[in-house]
Scaffold this active site. Structure first.
Site: not given
Ligand code: THU
Length: 128
Positions: A46, A48-50, A52, A57, A59, A88, A91
């Site tokens: 994953n 992330e970004n400021a 959001y 993700c 996957e 999620c 994904c």
């Molecule tokens: N995240 C994933 O990388 N995969 C998922 O299937 C669920 C969530 C990440 C997104 C975010 O960076 C962190 O988990 C919390 O949600």
């Protein structure tokens, strides 16, 4: 002959990928590894970004990276989180688009995993 990659090996690749996670906002590192039908493993984490909503993700990083490498045939994906969290919904839809018949291994950080499928994770899917 197509090299064989075990579920344990794919989970191990996702554990390694998880170490690359950029997750300063959630502190929830996720690793993924997709297995192509010709036995290649492509990792994702994953990012992330400021802002959001810019987060992607693990996957989807793995799958989109695989597509960018010209890979289109996938047999499995492994996902690793600290607590064995499930992929999620977004994904799941992307997995369905790119690898509807994949096996999915969902693991905790220690490598304890369960086996499922994209079809089981996304019943009555739209478009795939
Ligand atoms: N995240 C994933 O990388 N995969 C998922 O299937 C669920 C969530 C990440 C997104 C975010 O960076 C962190 O988990 C919390 O949600």
């Amino acid at each position: 002959m197509t090299p064989t990659v075990s579920p344990q090996q794919l989970v191990a690749a996702a554990q390694s990928a998880r170490r690359q996670a950029h997750a300063p906002y959630s502190n929830y590192a996720v690793g993924a590894a997709v297995l192509t039908q010709d036995g290649e493993i492509i990792p994702g984490c994953n990012v992330e970004n400021a802002s959001y909503g810019g987060t992607i993700c693990a996957e989807r990083v793995a799958l989109t990276s695989a597509v960018a490498q010209g890979k289109r045939q996938f047999s499995a994906i492994a996902v690793v989180t600290v607590d064995g969290g499930s992929p999620c919904g977004l994904c799941r839809q992307v997995m369905c688009e790119l690898g509807a018949e994949m096996d999915v291994y969902i693991s905790d950080a220690a490598g304890n995993f369960r086996s499922t499928t994209v079809r089981a994770l996304l019943p009555d899917a739209f478009g795939c």
